[in-house]
Structures are given as C-alpha cells and as structure tokens.
Design a protein around this motif. Sequence first.
Motif, PDB file in Angstrom:
ATOM      1  N   SER A 128       0.847  -1.184   0.000  1.00 31.62           N
ATOM      2  CA  SER A 128       0.000   0.000   0.000  1.00 31.62           C
ATOM      3  C   SER A 128       0.888   1.241   0.000  1.00 31.62           C
ATOM      4  N   GLY A 129       0.686   2.098  -0.992  1.00 28.23           N
ATOM      5  CA  GLY A 129       1.475   3.319  -1.094  1.00 28.23           C
ATOM      6  C   GLY A 129       0.607   4.551  -0.972  1.00 28.23           C
ATOM      7  N   PHE A 130       1.168   5.600  -0.362  1.00 31.26           N
ATOM      8  CA  PHE A 130       0.445   6.857  -0.185  1.00 31.26           C
ATOM      9  C   PHE A 130       1.375   8.015  -0.563  1.00 31.26           C
ATOM     10  N   ARG A 131       0.809   8.996  -1.236  1.00 29.25           N
ATOM     11  CA  ARG A 131       1.582  10.141  -1.735  1.00 29.25           C
ATOM     12  C   ARG A 131       0.876  11.437  -1.379  1.00 29.25           C
ATOM     13  N   PHE A 132       1.636  12.365  -0.800  1.00 29.53           N
ATOM     14  CA  PHE A 132       1.121  13.709  -0.542  1.00 29.53           C
ATOM     15  C   PHE A 132       2.104  14.719  -1.113  1.00 29.53           C
ATOM     16  N   GLU A 133       1.585  15.735  -1.797  1.00 28.19           N
ATOM     17  CA  GLU A 133       2.437  16.792  -2.326  1.00 28.19           C
ATOM     18  C   GLU A 133       1.774  18.147  -2.142  1.00 28.19           C
ATOM     19  N   SER A 134       2.594  19.149  -1.888  1.00 25.08           N
ATOM     20  CA  SER A 134       2.128  20.533  -1.897  1.00 25.08           C
ATOM     21  C   SER A 134       3.144  21.375  -2.655  1.00 25.08           C
ATOM     22  N   GLN A 135       2.642  22.339  -3.427  1.00 26.36           N
ATOM     23  CA  GLN A 135       3.479  23.279  -4.160  1.00 26.36           C
ATOM     24  C   GLN A 135       2.949  24.685  -3.902  1.00 26.36           C
ATOM     25  N   LEU A 136       3.822  25.553  -3.427  1.00 23.09           N
ATOM     26  CA  LEU A 136       3.441  26.927  -3.124  1.00 23.09           C
ATOM     27  C   LEU A 136       4.330  27.864  -3.932  1.00 23.09           C
ATOM     28  N   GLN A 137       3.721  28.871  -4.535  1.00 30.31           N
ATOM     29  CA  GLN A 137       4.482  29.832  -5.341  1.00 30.31           C
ATOM     30  C   GLN A 137       4.161  31.250  -4.881  1.00 30.31           C
ATOM     31  N   TYR A 138       5.214  32.056  -4.767  1.00 29.98           N
ATOM     32  CA  TYR A 138       5.076  33.444  -4.331  1.00 29.98           C
ATOM     33  C   TYR A 138       5.705  34.354  -5.387  1.00 29.98           C
ATOM     34  N   GLY A 139       5.020  35.471  -5.704  1.00 31.73           N
ATOM     35  CA  GLY A 139       5.543  36.375  -6.712  1.00 31.73           C
ATOM     36  C   GLY A 139       4.882  36.149  -8.062  1.00 31.73           C
ATOM     37  N   LYS A 140       5.512  36.661  -9.104  1.00 32.21           N
ATOM     38  CA  LYS A 140       4.931  36.617 -10.446  1.00 32.21           C
ATOM     39  C   LYS A 140       5.819  35.775 -11.362  1.00 32.21           C
ATOM     40  N   ALA A 141       5.397  34.538 -11.597  1.00 25.16           N
ATOM     41  CA  ALA A 141       6.133  33.621 -12.475  1.00 25.16           C
ATOM     42  C   ALA A 141       5.508  33.624 -13.860  1.00 25.16           C
ATOM     43  N   PRO A 142       6.267  33.218 -14.892  1.00 29.46           N
ATOM     44  CA  PRO A 142       5.629  33.014 -16.203  1.00 29.46           C
ATOM     45  C   PRO A 142       4.570  31.927 -16.079  1.00 29.46           C
ATOM     46  N   PHE A 143       3.477  32.075 -16.811  1.00 27.32           N
ATOM     47  CA  PHE A 143       2.326  31.186 -16.621  1.00 27.32           C
ATOM     48  C   PHE A 143       2.678  29.718 -16.783  1.00 27.32           C
ATOM     49  N   TYR A 144       3.652  29.407 -17.649  1.00 30.27           N
ATOM     50  CA  TYR A 144       3.965  28.006 -17.898  1.00 30.27           C
ATOM     51  C   TYR A 144       4.756  27.361 -16.759  1.00 30.27           C
ATOM     52  N   LEU A 145       5.170  28.166 -15.768  1.00 27.44           N
ATOM     53  CA  LEU A 145       5.841  27.605 -14.596  1.00 27.44           C
ATOM     54  C   LEU A 145       4.987  27.687 -13.337  1.00 27.44           C
ATOM     55  N   ASN A 146       3.699  28.013 -13.496  1.00 30.41           N
ATOM     56  CA  ASN A 146       2.793  27.946 -12.340  1.00 30.41           C
ATOM     57  C   ASN A 146       2.618  26.502 -11.901  1.00 30.41           C
ATOM     58  N   PRO A 147       2.492  26.235 -10.597  1.00 34.41           N
ATOM     59  CA  PRO A 147       2.257  24.861 -10.134  1.00 34.41           C
ATOM     60  C   PRO A 147       1.021  24.256 -10.779  1.00 34.41           C
ATOM     61  N   GLY A 148       1.081  22.950 -11.047  1.00 29.49           N
ATOM     62  CA  GLY A 148      -0.044  22.271 -11.673  1.00 29.49           C
ATOM     63  C   GLY A 148      -0.283  20.900 -11.072  1.00 29.49           C
ATOM     64  N   VAL A 149      -1.483  20.386 -11.271  1.00 31.40           N
ATOM     65  CA  VAL A 149      -1.864  19.060 -10.767  1.00 31.40           C
ATOM     66  C   VAL A 149      -1.147  17.993 -11.582  1.00 31.40           C
ATOM     67  N   ASN A 150      -0.502  17.058 -10.890  1.00 35.40           N
ATOM     68  CA  ASN A 150       0.298  16.025 -11.524  1.00 35.40           C
ATOM     69  C   ASN A 150      -0.244  14.654 -11.133  1.00 35.40           C
ATOM     70  N   LEU A 151      -1.282  14.205 -11.830  1.00 38.02           N
ATOM     71  CA  LEU A 151      -1.922  12.918 -11.579  1.00 38.02           C
ATOM     72  C   LEU A 151      -2.073  12.168 -12.899  1.00 38.02           C
ATOM     73  N   ARG A 152      -1.940  10.855 -12.847  1.00 40.83           N
ATOM     74  CA  ARG A 152      -2.221  10.053 -14.031  1.00 40.83           C
ATOM     75  C   ARG A 152      -3.666  10.274 -14.489  1.00 40.83           C
ATOM     76  N   GLY A 153      -3.865  10.449 -15.787  1.00 35.57           N
ATOM     77  CA  GLY A 153      -5.197  10.700 -16.318  1.00 35.57           C
ATOM     78  C   GLY A 153      -5.548  12.167 -16.420  1.00 35.57           C
TER      79      GLY A 153
END
Length: 392
Positions: free
Chosen positions: A273-298
């Motif tokens: 049984s495996g469990f995964r937790f992730e959090s990504q926090l961004q502060y400031g003004k990044a280019p849109f293509y480097l904004n944090p995104g959901v990384n799930l299969r499907g």
Amino acid sequence: MLIELTPPRFMFFIKRVVLLSLVLAASFSSYSQRVDKKSALRDSLDHKLDASDFLMTANGFIPLPQFITEPSLGSFGLAFSPIFIHPNKYQEKGRYVPPNITVAFVAYTANQSWMLGAMRIASLPKYGLKYRIGAGYGSVNMDFYRNVGGLGDKKFSFNFRSIPIFGSLTKEIGKTNIYAGIEYFYMDTDLSPEFGFTSLPDFVSEKSLKSHVSSPGVLVEYDMRDNSFTPNKGTMLSSNFRINAAWTGSDFEFRNLDFKALQYFQTTPSLVSGFRFESQLQYGKAPFYLNPGVNLRGVPMARYQGQSVYLLETEQRYDFTMRWSGVFFTGMAKAIPKETSFSDATLVYNYGTGFRYLIARKFGLRMGVDVAASNDDFGYYIVFGSAWNNRG
C-alpha cells in the motif's frame, strides 16, 4: 553541444530510433528463449526473463520505447529512452545503496512537438554525496487552459523552444539518511502563441515570450525506501525552496516552496500500500507556464494550474506471483488560483488500474502499463519503476 533538428529531420531520426528499440526488445525476448538457464537474460532463481545480470555484468541497458498520451501534446507520440543501470561500486552492509542511472531520450508527438535530452542520477556513498544532472532541448507545442469571463475554460496553444538545464548536489548529515544541499535550474525559452487572438490574453506577458529563468535553491531529502525503483516499504520525504530574481539572472521575481511525502506499507507478503502527498506553493509573479499544476495520471499536463497545489494519492499493488502484479490507484488534488479560496477551487480526481512485471529482480525494478481517468480526461502510460518517481 546541442544540435538543433528541424521537425522533418527529427521525425526521420525518431523513426529510426523507435525501430531500433523494437528490434532490441525483440532481440531481448528471442535471445532469452534460445539460451540456457545461465543466460544473462534469465534469472538464476526462477529462470524467467530478467534483466538484472544483463545490466550488471554486460554493461547492458533497458531499451524503453514509450507512447506519449498527454492530451496537451496531441494525445499521441513516441519516445525512446536507453536506460543504463549499474550497481554502485561502494556497498554498505545493512544499508540500501541505490544504483547509478544514466538515461537519454528522444521524443516526437502528433502535434509536431519534439524533444531530446539526457540525465544522470548517481551517488558517492563513501563521501555521503548524491548528485543529479540533466539537460535537454526541444520544440514543444502545448495547450494551456484558462477561464475566460463567463465562457468557461478555453484552450490556448503555444510553441515553446526551450533549453532546460538542471543539477543538484546533496550531502548526508551523519548516518541519518537525511541529505541536504543545493540545486539549480535554468531555462531559456522562446514562446510563440499559436492562436488567433490579435492581442495576448491577460495571463501572458510580453516578457514571457522570450525569457530566461535562473533558479538556485536548497533541498532536504530523507529516503528510507527499501529500493528506489518500485518500493515495497519505507518513507521518502523531500522539500526544496527555489528563488528567481534579478540577482540570480532570471527575468522574473518569484519563489517556490515544494514538499513531497511517500509512504509504503507491505501489509502482507503480496500486498503493498502506497500513499503520496504533495504541496506546491508559489510566491511572486512567475511566467504562466511555470505555475504549479496538478500532476496525476489521467490528468492532462497544465490542465489545472494555480498559485498553490495540494495533492493526495494512493496506489495498491497486489503481487499475484513473484513476477506479475496488479495495481489500482486513485487520488484527488486542488490547484488554487490567486485570490481563490480552497473551497472554491476545482476538485480534481483520478482513478485507474494497471499491471507490473518484475523485469530486474536484483534491482527491485518493475515495469508495466497503467490506464487512468480523471474529471474529463483519460490516459494510458508505460510505467518504469514507480509512477510517482516519473511524475513526482
């Protein structure tokens, strides 16, 4: 030295490479059927097809052809990666020492994206050091989604010509399995909008069309998994903090704080049984293509982005035999845009199933195929090791 290939030439190249990968895979299988039980492609334990001795004694590699099913990259493509895995020369009794890995890749997709690159992940246990280094080059056509007024989510297509470079070096603190160190990420990007707007949408700045990102950072890792490919038990914690600013050589001012936790329990000899937790926090003004995104299969890449992301997923693996396993996984996540509350953000979910084959017993390495669905999308994946290694 990086050599730019035009799409037609790259297509010819990728066809040749994929053909070679299929020949290698076929040769791998047919050869293993012709030789005796002492073959480097047979396991001495059960005499089944196994790459352990081939990798360890013949300087061999696993030829990994892979389908690219990412919807934002055209939903279909081909990639080829020769993966070299060698046991670390320095071994410590009672302690797992991960092998050294060198991998190269080339890829081409249905929307005429192409990429090439290489990476090395290795350690110097005698000195308590681990390092990673990689670089790539590509022309990638990718779709991004944004909510436009009352019209709902709309698709925006872009072409990226990018050179990413990454490196990290960590040192173990005592004999604690806690590693701390530095990392650096650099990316030169030339961005071309591929949609019919006469002006740029609000989320795209002029500065992001041709830009440099230069991100030094610090990271801390704790890894007590029983192997780094397909773990059966153990814990892995990782956190890093990266800075982009004028003094780092970046065209943007922003910071990222990421955290990842993986936990594996072998509740019975056959069930992991495996469990995964992730959090990504961004502060400031990044280019849109480097904004944090959901990384799930499907879930399509860059389908759900925000200033912060929180993700929870579980995967259950059942070993029917020593070689063959089945997996089931499901998860949920939220990407929270700026000035949006957690409760108002879209709940993203996924679920799916797959199978695994123990291709290299002495490394604990399993490979297989997963199929997954999410809110509005579907995908299938060839998995090398753990899917969380590939996507996390």
